[in-house]
Design a protein around this motif. Structure first.
Motif, PDB file in Angstrom:
ATOM      1  N   THR A 127      36.277  39.777  92.840  1.00 53.27           N
ATOM      2  CA  THR A 127      37.002  39.072  92.896  1.00 53.27           C
ATOM      3  C   THR A 127      37.108  36.834  92.156  1.00 53.27           C
ATOM      4  OG1 THR A 127      37.686  39.810  95.390  1.00 53.27           O
ATOM      5  CG2 THR A 127      39.106  37.818  94.531  1.00 53.27           C
ATOM      6  N   GLU A 128      35.050  37.201  92.638  1.00 59.38           N
ATOM      7  CA  GLU A 128      35.244  35.950  91.712  1.00 59.38           C
ATOM      8  C   GLU A 128      35.799  35.822  89.676  1.00 59.38           C
ATOM      9  OE1 GLU A 128      33.241  37.544  94.193  1.00 59.38           O
ATOM     10  OE2 GLU A 128      34.166  35.448  95.183  1.00 59.38           O
ATOM     11  N   HIS A 129      35.386  37.290  89.323  1.00 60.93           N
ATOM     12  CA  HIS A 129      35.463  37.602  87.958  1.00 60.93           C
ATOM     13  C   HIS A 129      36.605  37.725  87.627  1.00 60.93           C
ATOM     14  CE1 HIS A 129      30.453  38.212  87.708  1.00 60.93           C
ATOM     15  NE2 HIS A 129      30.766  36.938  87.374  1.00 60.93           N
ATOM     16  N   ILE A 130      37.637  38.426  88.894  1.00 65.18           N
ATOM     17  CA  ILE A 130      38.629  38.672  88.598  1.00 65.18           C
ATOM     18  C   ILE A 130      39.713  37.192  87.857  1.00 65.18           C
ATOM     19  CG2 ILE A 130      40.727  39.863  88.899  1.00 65.18           C
ATOM     20  CD1 ILE A 130      39.452  41.848  90.390  1.00 65.18           C
ATOM     21  N   LYS A 187      32.231  26.966  96.121  1.00 60.68           N
ATOM     22  CA  LYS A 187      32.510  27.829  96.746  1.00 60.68           C
ATOM     23  C   LYS A 187      34.060  27.821  97.736  1.00 60.68           C
ATOM     24  CE  LYS A 187      28.808  28.395  99.873  1.00 60.68           C
ATOM     25  NZ  LYS A 187      27.834  27.554 100.466  1.00 60.68           N
ATOM     26  N   ILE A 188      34.731  26.400  96.492  1.00 59.25           N
ATOM     27  CA  ILE A 188      36.020  26.354  96.567  1.00 59.25           C
ATOM     28  C   ILE A 188      37.343  26.634  95.995  1.00 59.25           C
ATOM     29  CG2 ILE A 188      38.323  24.828  97.726  1.00 59.25           C
ATOM     30  CD1 ILE A 188      35.946  22.333  98.999  1.00 59.25           C
ATOM     31  N   MET A 189      37.410  27.765  95.382  1.00 55.64           N
ATOM     32  CA  MET A 189      37.504  28.726  94.255  1.00 55.64           C
ATOM     33  C   MET A 189      38.933  27.892  93.871  1.00 55.64           C
ATOM     34  SD  MET A 189      37.519  30.629  92.337  1.00 55.64           S
ATOM     35  CE  MET A 189      36.540  32.177  93.044  1.00 55.64           C
ATOM     36  N   THR A 222      32.466  27.139  82.084  1.00 61.32           N
ATOM     37  CA  THR A 222      32.755  26.193  83.077  1.00 61.32           C
ATOM     38  C   THR A 222      33.460  26.932  84.649  1.00 61.32           C
ATOM     39  OG1 THR A 222      33.986  25.090  81.400  1.00 61.32           O
ATOM     40  CG2 THR A 222      34.094  24.308  83.449  1.00 61.32           C
ATOM     41  N   MET A 223      33.859  27.993  85.160  1.00 56.41           N
ATOM     42  CA  MET A 223      34.050  27.881  86.039  1.00 56.41           C
ATOM     43  C   MET A 223      32.710  28.805  87.017  1.00 56.41           C
ATOM     44  SD  MET A 223      38.109  29.991  86.078  1.00 56.41           S
ATOM     45  CE  MET A 223      38.241  30.174  87.542  1.00 56.41           C
ATOM     46  N   GLN A 224      31.797  29.240  86.262  1.00 58.36           N
ATOM     47  CA  GLN A 224      31.121  30.296  86.204  1.00 58.36           C
ATOM     48  C   GLN A 224      29.328  28.524  86.492  1.00 58.36           C
ATOM     49  OE1 GLN A 224      29.951  33.305  86.602  1.00 58.36           O
ATOM     50  NE2 GLN A 224      27.851  32.704  87.385  1.00 58.36           N
TER      51      GLN A 224
END
Lengths: 303, 70
Positions: free
Chosen positions: A8-11, A140-142, A133-135
């Motif tokens: 989900t994180e990658h999506i 933990k907070i999306m 940057t997101m990576q």
């Protein structure tokens, strides 16, 4: 089986990066006084290629994170795709050459095509930077990841836009309205001889009554190198005639003694202010940048 | 002193309209002998209009109809 499914994180990362990259392309497609790209088909083509570029940049990080190193080689596809964008723009503009009031010229077309190619790189770099940057933050907070990805994307876009911003004729030369005079059927602008092709009474009276002229004077002697470039003058004439229209006759002349360039024609709309503005805003072509002041650029904008 | 930009422009001489029969010589262009100035002006004007050319009035009275090809 589940390990093959993207997380989900990658999506979320891909969606955010694609959106930011596509946004970058939307913000750099501008329909300004040059009326290019044409609305709405030109817009759509550029937005779709921008979306594809953003998608390529967005999936690079997730591909690396899933140890799918070979998949990163599809970035070479991006290079090919952007080169095709440049080629398509060039062909399209060349096809239009005979239909315009005056021709753009190969140098101007080359500059426009390169700009279109570069703006696709904007979309790719912005989406890639956003995903990276997101990576790296990997909170933990999306919401923090998403916001930081978007902010990085826009900072990158700002820097790239300022970096790639070119200069215009107005930055290196004074442009003023010229006074047209006719002596024995010879045309002069501000006393500088232009042509003797107005031999008929109709031609000379039309030019005398409705003609318009601009004189471009380089601010410094060395800027003559740029202004004397044929492609540069052709670009200025093209922008002038497209802004005001062209009823008949167009002449350009350069004065050897002081480097002044004359642009004169019979326009459809006689508006000296718009003529001066159009010439001043004509971009300096990359192929004419032959001295350090014109060539130099920096990351925060113009000198 | 100046120069037309874009290097050397190329012109076709479409016609020469003269008042002197001594200047009616051979060549690729059409050469016409007019009887008077009025006729010369009218012929040049009509040729230029029809063939989308420009008229150049030469110093000693002849008129050339030319068309830029490049």
């Amino acid at each position: 089986m589940k390990t093959d499914i993207i997380s989900t994180e990658h999506i979320i990362m891909i969606i955010v990066a694609i959106s930011t990259g596509t946004c970058a392309r939307i913000l750099t497609v501008k329909e300004d006084f040059r009326q290019y790209p044409s609305y709405p088909n030109g817009y759509l083509t550029n937005l779709v290629t921008g979306f594809v570029a953003a998608a390529l940049g967005a999936v690079a990080i997730p591909a690396l994170m899933t140890k799918n190193f070979i998949a990163v080689t599809f970035l070479t596809l991006a290079i090919q795709q952007f080169r095709d964008v440049r080629k398509a723009e060039r062909e399209s503009l060349k096809d239009l050459e005979d239909a315009e009031y005056t021709s753009r010229g190969n140098a101007y077309i080359d500059g426009i095509a390169k700009t279109f190619e570069a703006r696709n790189y904007f979309a790719l770099i912005v989406s890639f930077g956003s995903a990276l940057t997101m990576q790296l933050i990997n909170s933990k907070i999306m919401a923090i990841n998403i916001v930081s990805g978007i902010i990085t994307g826009f900072i990158l876009l700002f820097v790239l836009k300022r970096f790639s911003k070119g200069k215009t004729i107005g930055d290196i030369a004074e442009v003023e309205s010229g006074i047209i005079s006719l002596k024995n059927n010879d045309l002069y602008v501000n006393g500088i001889y232009v042509t003797n092709l107005l031999g008929s009474d109709d031609a000379s009276s039309l030019f005398q009554k409705e003609g318009i002229a601009a004189v471009i004077s380089p601010n410094e002697e060395r800027f003559r190198i740029t202004l004397d470039h044929f492609g540069q003058q052709q670009a200025a004439l093209f922008e002038a005639t497209r802004t005001l229209g062209l009823k008949r006759y167009h002449y350009t002349r350069k004065d050897f003694e002081n480097g002044k360039v004359i642009i004169t024609f019979v326009p459809i709309l006689k508006d000296a202010d718009r003529l001066i503005e159009a010439i001043k805003k004509t971009p300096l072509l990359e192929s004419t940048k032959k001295n350090k002041d014109v060539l130099s650029t920096n990351f925060v904008g113009r000198n | 002193m100046g120069q037309e930009i874009g290097g050397i422009p190329r012109f076709d001489i479409i016609a020469l309209v003269t008042l002197s029969k001594d200047r009616v010589i051979g060549g690729r262009q059409l050469t016409l002998l007019a009887e008077n100035k009025e006729e010369q002006d009218a012929i040049s004007q009509e040729l230029a209009t029809t063939l989308k050319g420009d008229i150049v009035k030469l110093t000693f009275g002849d008129q050339m109809v030319v068309r830029r090809t490049q």
